[in-house]
Scaffold this motif. Structure first.
Motif, short mmCIF file in Angstrom:
data_model
loop_
_atom_site.label_atom_id
_atom_site.label_comp_id
_atom_site.label_asym_id
_atom_site.label_seq_id
_atom_site.Cartn_x
_atom_site.Cartn_y
_atom_site.Cartn_z
N LYS A 1 3.92 12.19 -48.41
CA LYS A 1 3.18 13.35 -48.94
C LYS A 1 2.98 14.40 -47.85
O LYS A 1 3.15 15.61 -48.09
N ALA A 2 2.63 13.94 -46.66
CA ALA A 2 2.40 14.87 -45.55
C ALA A 2 3.69 15.59 -45.16
O ALA A 2 3.67 16.78 -44.81
N MET A 3 4.80 14.88 -45.20
CA MET A 3 6.08 15.48 -44.83
C MET A 3 6.46 16.60 -45.78
O MET A 3 6.83 17.71 -45.35
N VAL A 4 6.37 16.36 -47.09
CA VAL A 4 6.73 17.40 -48.06
C VAL A 4 5.78 18.59 -47.93
O VAL A 4 6.22 19.75 -47.93
N ALA A 5 4.49 18.31 -47.80
CA ALA A 5 3.52 19.39 -47.66
C ALA A 5 3.79 20.22 -46.42
O ALA A 5 3.71 21.46 -46.45
N ARG A 6 4.11 19.56 -45.32
CA ARG A 6 4.40 20.27 -44.06
C ARG A 6 5.63 21.16 -44.22
O ARG A 6 5.63 22.33 -43.78
N ALA A 7 6.68 20.66 -44.84
CA ALA A 7 7.90 21.44 -45.02
C ALA A 7 7.63 22.69 -45.87
O ALA A 7 8.06 23.79 -45.52
N ASP B 1 4.67 24.11 -46.53
CA ASP B 1 3.73 25.01 -45.86
C ASP B 1 4.45 25.85 -44.80
O ASP B 1 4.16 27.04 -44.64
N HIS B 2 5.38 25.25 -44.10
CA HIS B 2 6.05 25.96 -43.00
C HIS B 2 7.03 27.01 -43.52
O HIS B 2 7.04 28.14 -43.04
N PHE B 3 7.84 26.63 -44.51
CA PHE B 3 8.89 27.53 -44.98
C PHE B 3 8.49 28.33 -46.22
O PHE B 3 9.16 29.29 -46.59
N GLY B 4 7.42 27.90 -46.90
CA GLY B 4 6.93 28.66 -48.04
C GLY B 4 7.58 28.34 -49.37
O GLY B 4 7.17 28.88 -50.40
N ARG B 5 8.55 27.46 -49.38
CA ARG B 5 9.23 27.11 -50.62
C ARG B 5 10.09 25.86 -50.38
O ARG B 5 10.22 25.38 -49.25
N LEU B 6 10.68 25.35 -51.45
CA LEU B 6 11.63 24.24 -51.35
C LEU B 6 12.65 24.37 -52.46
O LEU B 6 12.29 24.52 -53.63
N ASP B 7 13.92 24.35 -52.09
CA ASP B 7 15.01 24.51 -53.06
C ASP B 7 15.91 23.29 -53.15
O ASP B 7 16.54 23.07 -54.19
N ILE B 8 16.01 22.53 -52.05
CA ILE B 8 16.97 21.42 -51.98
C ILE B 8 16.29 20.21 -51.37
O ILE B 8 15.57 20.32 -50.37
N LEU B 9 16.51 19.06 -51.97
CA LEU B 9 16.07 17.79 -51.40
C LEU B 9 17.28 16.88 -51.27
O LEU B 9 17.96 16.60 -52.25
N HIS B 10 17.54 16.44 -50.05
CA HIS B 10 18.58 15.43 -49.83
C HIS B 10 17.90 14.12 -49.47
O HIS B 10 17.42 13.93 -48.34
N THR C 1 11.46 0.55 -49.51
CA THR C 1 11.97 1.70 -48.76
C THR C 1 12.90 2.55 -49.62
O THR C 1 12.66 3.74 -49.83
N ASN C 2 13.95 1.96 -50.12
CA ASN C 2 15.00 2.75 -50.78
C ASN C 2 14.60 3.26 -52.16
O ASN C 2 14.95 4.40 -52.51
N CYS C 3 13.92 2.45 -52.93
CA CYS C 3 13.57 2.87 -54.30
C CYS C 3 12.18 3.49 -54.39
O CYS C 3 12.03 4.63 -54.82
N ARG C 4 11.17 2.75 -53.97
CA ARG C 4 9.81 3.28 -54.04
C ARG C 4 9.67 4.52 -53.17
O ARG C 4 9.12 5.54 -53.59
N GLY C 5 10.17 4.44 -51.95
CA GLY C 5 10.06 5.58 -51.04
C GLY C 5 10.79 6.80 -51.55
O GLY C 5 10.26 7.92 -51.52
N THR C 6 12.00 6.61 -52.05
CA THR C 6 12.77 7.74 -52.58
C THR C 6 12.09 8.32 -53.81
O THR C 6 12.09 9.54 -54.02
N MET C 7 11.52 7.47 -54.64
CA MET C 7 10.78 7.96 -55.81
C MET C 7 9.62 8.84 -55.38
O MET C 7 9.40 9.92 -55.95
N ILE C 8 8.88 8.42 -54.36
CA ILE C 8 7.71 9.19 -53.93
C ILE C 8 8.15 10.54 -53.35
O ILE C 8 7.55 11.58 -53.64
N THR D 1 10.79 12.21 -54.12
CA THR D 1 11.23 13.01 -55.26
C THR D 1 10.04 13.53 -56.05
O THR D 1 9.98 14.71 -56.42
N ARG D 2 9.10 12.67 -56.32
CA ARG D 2 7.90 13.07 -57.08
C ARG D 2 7.15 14.20 -56.38
O ARG D 2 6.72 15.18 -57.02
N GLU D 3 6.99 14.07 -55.07
CA GLU D 3 6.24 15.08 -54.33
C GLU D 3 7.01 16.40 -54.23
O GLU D 3 6.40 17.48 -54.17
N ALA D 4 8.33 16.32 -54.23
CA ALA D 4 9.15 17.53 -54.11
C ALA D 4 9.34 18.25 -55.44
O ALA D 4 9.53 19.48 -55.46
N LEU D 5 9.30 17.53 -56.54
CA LEU D 5 9.66 18.11 -57.84
C LEU D 5 8.86 19.37 -58.21
O LEU D 5 9.46 20.35 -58.68
#
Length: 268
Positions: A71-77, A79-88, A119-126, A128-132
């Protein structure tokens, strides 16, 4: 460069961006005009990658097994750039000890199975959820998940890893279906063996020969090969592609059993 391949003005998060496929993707996306949050559990290595690009990149620590850090990672990204268009979604469970523990189902420790899925499923889901919400707000959001050719085939080992990557393929289809009308595409890339720096150093030569013998191409993949596929799916050039898994394995998964023996038989 074909205009639709440009990522000019886009903001991306690349998880596992401090090395291998992730780092190659960061390099390529920035080269095509994106600004990128390099997210990795190895923050020092992520900082080394981001530092090369000045204002076009930031490094953010993230542990896929800890929800708060995601959650902190997505929020930081954002907040810093002002938007999000792509998640890899590229980060995955790693480590030689974990790989060695991923043996057949009949011998596998429950803890090993749980670690891969956490890691791979639960983490990736979270992630994705935070980025959506931010990807929806973009109006032209794109998610690209790194899965694996192992999700498409059975193997003697790596049962937990391959099961998680198959689950991520289904997550790809589910997100694409649910969010397509909200302006978000979701696709996956399934690499075969990729000669990252670590693989090139540690991969057994006999096993590498086995892979090469089963590969229609005369080489195995490099991180840059997978980065090209990811950047394509994230770009407007792939605007009508969603819910798909692009297999980038040099053809390993396409041929009949006994391919290497057939090549020997026909003298090819």
């Amino acid at each position: 460069m074909y205009k639709a391949l440009s990522l000019e003005g886009k903001v991306a998060i690349v998880t596992g961006g401090a090395g291998g496929i992730g780092q190659a993707t960061v390099d390529l996306m920035i080269g095509r005009g994106a600004r990128v949050a390099v997210a990795d559990i190895a923050l020092d290595r992520a900082q080394a990658v981001a530092t090369k690009y000045g204002d076009a990149a930031i490094a953010v620590g993230m542990d896929l097994s800890h929800e708060a850090s995601i959650k902190a990672m997505v929020a930081r990204a954002v907040d810093h750039f002002g938007r999000l268009d792509i998640l890899h979604n590229n980060a995955t469970a790693v480590g030689q000890q974990l790989v060695d523990a991923d043996n057949g189902i009949g011998e596998m420790a429950t803890e090993t199975w749980d670690t891969f899925f956490t890691t791979n499923c639960r983490g990736t889901m979270i992630v994705t959820r935070e980025a959506l919400p931010h990807l929806v707000r973009s109006g032209d959001g794109a998610i690209v998940n790194t899965v694996s050719g192992m999700a498409l085939q059975g193997n003697i080992r790596f049962h937990a890893y391959s099961a998680t990557k198959a689950a991520m393929m289904q997550m790809t289809r589910a997100v694409a279906t649910a969010y397509g009308r909200k302006g978000v595409r979701c696709n996956a890339v399934a690499p075969g063996l990729v000669l990252t720096e670590t693989v090139a150093k540690d991969f057994p030569s006999a096993m590498l020969k086995l892979v090469l013998d089963e590969t229609p191409r005369d080489r195995v993949g490099a991180p840059e090969d997978i980065a090209e596929a990811v950047a394509f799916l994230a770009s407007d050039a792939a605007r009508n592609i969603t819910g798909q898994t692009l297999v980038a394995d040099g053809g390993v998964s396409i041929h009949i059993p006994g391919f290497s023996a057939y090549r020997e038989f026909f003298g090819d």
